[in-house]
Design an enzyme around this catalytic site. Structure first.
Site, PDB file in Angstrom:
ATOM      1  N   GLN A 151      33.716  64.948  26.276  1.00 40.63           N
ATOM      2  CA  GLN A 151      34.800  64.265  25.601  1.00 40.63           C
ATOM      3  C   GLN A 151      34.479  62.775  25.457  1.00 40.63           C
ATOM      4  O   GLN A 151      33.798  62.202  26.312  1.00 40.63           O
ATOM      5  CB  GLN A 151      36.113  64.429  26.394  1.00 40.63           C
ATOM      6  CG  GLN A 151      36.408  65.874  26.779  1.00 40.63           C
ATOM      7  CD  GLN A 151      35.795  66.267  28.138  1.00 40.63           C
ATOM      8  OE1 GLN A 151      34.771  65.753  28.540  1.00 40.63           O
ATOM      9  NE2 GLN A 151      36.440  67.199  28.807  1.00 40.63           N
ATOM     10  N   TYR A 337      47.270  75.564  73.637  1.00 41.63           N
ATOM     11  CA  TYR A 337      46.523  76.674  74.196  1.00 41.63           C
ATOM     12  C   TYR A 337      45.295  77.067  73.378  1.00 41.63           C
ATOM     13  O   TYR A 337      44.394  77.709  73.898  1.00 41.63           O
ATOM     14  CB  TYR A 337      47.445  77.866  74.476  1.00 41.63           C
ATOM     15  CG  TYR A 337      47.691  78.800  73.334  1.00 41.63           C
ATOM     16  CD1 TYR A 337      46.857  79.904  73.152  1.00 41.63           C
ATOM     17  CD2 TYR A 337      48.719  78.596  72.450  1.00 41.63           C
ATOM     18  CE1 TYR A 337      47.074  80.776  72.113  1.00 41.63           C
ATOM     19  CE2 TYR A 337      48.934  79.464  71.417  1.00 41.63           C
ATOM     20  CZ  TYR A 337      48.114  80.555  71.247  1.00 41.63           C
ATOM     21  OH  TYR A 337      48.319  81.408  70.235  1.00 41.63           O
ATOM     22  N   GLY A 450      54.010  87.791  71.228  1.00 38.89           N
ATOM     23  CA  GLY A 450      53.234  87.779  69.988  1.00 38.89           C
ATOM     24  C   GLY A 450      51.743  87.787  70.247  1.00 38.89           C
ATOM     25  O   GLY A 450      50.960  88.100  69.372  1.00 38.89           O
ATOM     26  N   ASN A 486      47.669  87.293  65.062  1.00 42.32           N
ATOM     27  CA  ASN A 486      46.837  87.369  66.249  1.00 42.32           C
ATOM     28  C   ASN A 486      46.484  85.991  66.785  1.00 42.32           C
ATOM     29  O   ASN A 486      45.324  85.593  66.859  1.00 42.32           O
ATOM     30  CB  ASN A 486      45.566  88.136  65.883  1.00 42.32           C
ATOM     31  CG  ASN A 486      45.154  89.095  66.972  1.00 42.32           C
ATOM     32  OD1 ASN A 486      45.755  89.131  68.023  1.00 42.32           O
ATOM     33  ND2 ASN A 486      44.119  89.856  66.722  1.00 42.32           N
TER      34      ASN A 486
END
Lengths: 555, 258
Positions: A151, A337, A450, A486
């Site tokens: 361009q 953690y 969990g 997970n």
């Protein structure tokens, strides 16, 4: 192993004034959050900010019941380094190196050039030679960061904002590689040990691939789905310029098609609608890819434990801290953690124990046929070793004060042990699951709901062939159905993949193209030493890309 | 099936035997201390002693029950019958040979009481029940041998402490200091409720259980007194479960003789 030779002892002595074996301590005497230099810094800054903006912010005194720091707010050692930092320094928002690791992955797109060259030669009758390829690469290195090539009146991007953006190529053909301008080449022979280079060149063959690194600034402003599009647009424009083509003829669309679909390799696949993200987002990065993105294997090929641990650190940051901790939840919870797998040399100690056990009892890595006797023996022995360390060293138990931390670290070592022994990552993950079940019965506890849900049903999907469960372990990741939530597992899982290959001396785990693409000194993050790099980020010694100082007021 | 006798738990060591005992509802938990109903209500903090139970629906006998074979089979608990709201008690068990470990707690709850909704985390076990049913169960949880005032904590939030070293009085860490060791009486006094709201007066929960007594009662393994690796029967049981699950996931037909 004598007590003093335990790899985590040094960190425990730095964390607590009592001896690591001491079961008793004192609490409530540490001046709460004020014991932490970092939290004091946050508090002082926050007071100034509150004045400036007229809205109160960070205030550790509003904590439920009593402020943090009723016990020692312990420092953390980046495993494999001498760097200590505070937990806050390992939050992804506080650590520029972690951010850059993710940006460097997300802004990478690999794209084959062979299809484009075939179109040029067979359909358009153009000649493709090393000279034309060099010319094309020069043009693309102008266009990819945001320069116009076709361009005649265009807004362009300030090159100072996108200096980390470029394209390089690689091939398994030494002759072709030698004819390309070396500034644009990822030289497999130079980057890898000879045996690994041989394996990689054989896998790539005579094909030519380009590795596009879009700007970090784009990664910050847009998303992973942008990357292949951005690359494809600029690749197509550069082809037009380099080979003097008509802008808009149907053949030009083939370049975009090749770059977006036919020959593109993105670092992550799409995630399903309920977790909807585009490609090149953490949720779609397979475990085997994160292992291949990490470059530790070419630095110390004879130390498979170290290699696996470096991979694990990247998995922890990418999957646990970025994906689960931020994309999927947000807030502060996951850093605390997720860091357990790459701090204080705890997993290092357990991993080397596993490796020694395998070596002494079975003689070699990567050569033992998977069997129940082997998995039961190694997994049980390594798990019990890890769990007993927590019981023998109360300071270690306090270091990993959450059950999910302990479960991840112990099972990781058990999985790595079997991966190393067998060279089979699926056997490795099976060992992980046995470890989790043993852990649950030993301590009578595991992780949070969990966390351990997956581990209590994981044995049954480790060798499953059912369509929604049966995936070779290298190709699993958080996009695998049972691993979608997970948390705290994927870091170690990527190490279990890596260990299976590192033990055998493989140059890559899953995709040789990915392994080569990241063997690149021009990257901002150092993928050969991720833990050291995270440590530099924690010490505020890491300089990231994507800074905006050129376009903001100077202070 | 008529001759089926539950075995509850494998293992040959003291922690395994205690797990078996606590999980067996025919074993009566030994009472070690007394806490008044009102004091327990204060510690739980859900209602003021003497206050009527709040309800979430009218008594079942007023509402009537839709035709449902499950409802016909299951007799509602008193709390469900009355329409009580669901409330909780949450306990934290130290790793330093507290009487009960979290999973043992959950298995025990399911075997012993009806209408329980239990979750297990590494450091806490929430138990949710209809309020009047909960108070009855909570009494047993706190008054019997499965509770040690020093190594078991009643905590609604800010629960961490199970894996931390013990303090100079042998107490499990609690950031909110809901309980303190009273040096004069040698007893543990609760001074805050579950979520840390100060109580009007301290509530004594008795003396910590002596170390040698804990060793007899605990369902937790620990390398310092009864290591898990000593319980070969339990280890082999876990390995067998893992092996069978793995084989079933791969090819159930390959499992023979189970």
């Amino acid at each position: 192993m004598s007590q003093d030779k335990k790899m985590f002892i040094k960190a425990l002595r730095k964390k607590f004034k009592e001896t690591p074996e001491d079961m008793y301590t004192k609490y409530y005497i540490y001046n709460a959050w004020k014991q932490s230099a970092r939290k004091r810094e946050f508090f002082e800054l926050s007071k100034k900010l509150a004045k400036q903006r007229g809205i109160p912010g960070y205030n550790p005194e509003v904590h439920l019941g009593s402020p943090m720091g009723q016990r020692v707010l312990m420092p953390y050692q980046l495993s494999g380094t001498d760097i200590y930092c505070e937990a806050d320094d390992l939050h992804i928002i506080n650590n520029a190196a972690m951010q850059q690791m993710w940006h460097d992955i997300r802004r990478t797109v690999i794209s084959g050039l062979d299809a484009a060259h075939m179109v040029l030669q067979k359909r358009l009758g153009k000649e493709v030679t090393p000279e034309t390829v060099n010319n094309y690469l020069e043009i693309l290195n102008h266009a990819l960061p945001g320069g116009a090539v076709v361009q005649e009146h265009m807004a362009e991007i300030n090159p100072g904002l996108v200096s980390d953006c470029y394209v390089k190529v690689f091939t398994g053909d030494d002759e072709l590689a030698s004819e390309i301008d070396k500034r644009y080449v990822i030289d497999i022979n130079k980057q890898f040990p000879a045996e690994q280079a041989k394996q990689l060149k054989a896998a790539v063959g005579k094909k030519l691939y380009q590795v596009c690194r879009m700007p970090t600034a784009v990664s910050m402003c847009c998303d992973g789905g942008t990357m292949a599009r951005w690359a494809a647009m600029q690749i197509s424009m550069s082809m037009i310029d380099a080979y003097k083509l008509m802008a808009g003829e149907a053949a030009v669309g083939e370049f975009a098609f090749a770059a977006k679909h036919a020959e593109v390799i993105e670092m992550g696949t799409l995630t399903p609608w309920r977790r909807a993200r585009g490609p090149n987002e953490p949720g779609g990065v397979p475990l085997g890819y994160i292992a291949d993105i990490c470059q530790a294997s070419r630095v110390k090929p004879d130390d498979p434990c170290w290699v696996s641990l470096e991979v694990i650190s990247m998995g922890a940051v990418l999957y646990d801290q970025f994906w689960f901790g931020s994309y999927m939840s947000g807030g502060v919870g996951f850093t605390q953690y997720a860091t357990c797998t790459y701090t204080d040399n705890v997993l290092d100690d357990y991993t080397y124990f596993a490796a020694d056990y395998v070596k002494k009892k079975y003689g070699a890595y990567g050569k033992i046929k998977p069997s129940w006797d082997l998995i039961k023996d190694v997994s049980t022995e390594v798990s019990l070793y890890g769990l007993e360390q927590y019981e023998k060293f109360p300071a270690l138990m306090e270091t990993h004060f959450g059950g999910s931390q302990r479960a991840a670290v112990v099972a990781a070592a058990a999985g790595i042990g079997i991966s190393l022994a067998t060279g089979n990552s699926t056997a490795g993950i099976n060992s992980w699951y046995l470890s989790q079940l043993l852990h649950k019965e030993d301590l009578g506890r595991l992780g949070f709901y969990g966390y351990d849900q997956q581990d209590q049903c994981g044995s049954s999907n480790s060798f499953s062939w059912r369509s929604d469960e049966g995936l070779p372990f290298n190709l699993r990741g958080v996009n695998y159905p049972n691993y979608a939530l997970n948390v705290g597992h994927q870091s170690a899982h990527s190490g279990i993949v890596q260990a299976a290959h590192a033990g055998k001396g493989d140059a890559w785990t899953t995709n040789p193209l990915v392994k080569i693409a990241f063997a690149d000194k021009s990257l901002v993050f150092d993928f050969t030493h991720p833990r050291l790099c995270f440590g530099k980020g924690a010490l505020r010694e890491f300089m990231p890309a994507g800074e905006r100082t050129l376009i903001v007021p100077s202070k | 099936m008529t001759n089926y006798k539950p075995q509850f738990y494998p293992g040959t060591t003291t922690p395994s035997k205690n797990r078996r005992k606590y999980m067996d509802p025919s074993y009566k938990l030994q009472k070690l201390r007394t806490i008044s109903d009102d004091d327990l209500v204060r510690i739980m903090g859900h209602r003021v002693p003497g206050e009527a139970y709040k309800s979430t629906h009218p008594p079942l006998e007023e509402t009537g029950e839709p035709a449902c074979p499950i409802r016909e089979m299951v007799t509602p608990t008193p709390g469900a019958k009355a329409g009580d709201r669901i409330r909780y008690i949450q306990l934290t068990d130290s790793v330093y040979i507290a009487p009960v470990a979290p999973y043992v707690r959950a298995w025990m709850y399911h075997n012993r009481w009806r209408g329980t909704d239990v979750g297990v985390l590494s450091g806490r076990v929430p138990l949710e029940m209809r309020e009047r049913d909960l108070e009855k169960v909570a009494k047993e949880l706190v008054e019997t041998e499965i509770f040690d005032p020093a190594r078991t904590g009643i905590r609604g939030a800010t629960v961490h402490g199970h894996a931390l070293r013990l303090d100079e009085n042998g107490m499990m860490f609690d950031a909110q200091r809901r309980y303190i060791f009273n040096k004069k009486t040698k007893e543990v006094d609760y001074v805050k409720d579950q979520v840390g709201v100060p109580l009007d007066k301290p509530i004594p929960l008795g003396k910590p259980i002596a170390e040698d007594e804990l060793r007899k009662r605990t369902s937790e393994f620990h390398a310092s007194f009864e290591p898990f690796r000593k319980d070969q029967e339990l280890i082999e049981w876990v390995q067998r479960i893992h092996m069978l699950r793995t084989m079933a996931g791969n090819d159930p037909e390959s499992i023979k003789g189970v």
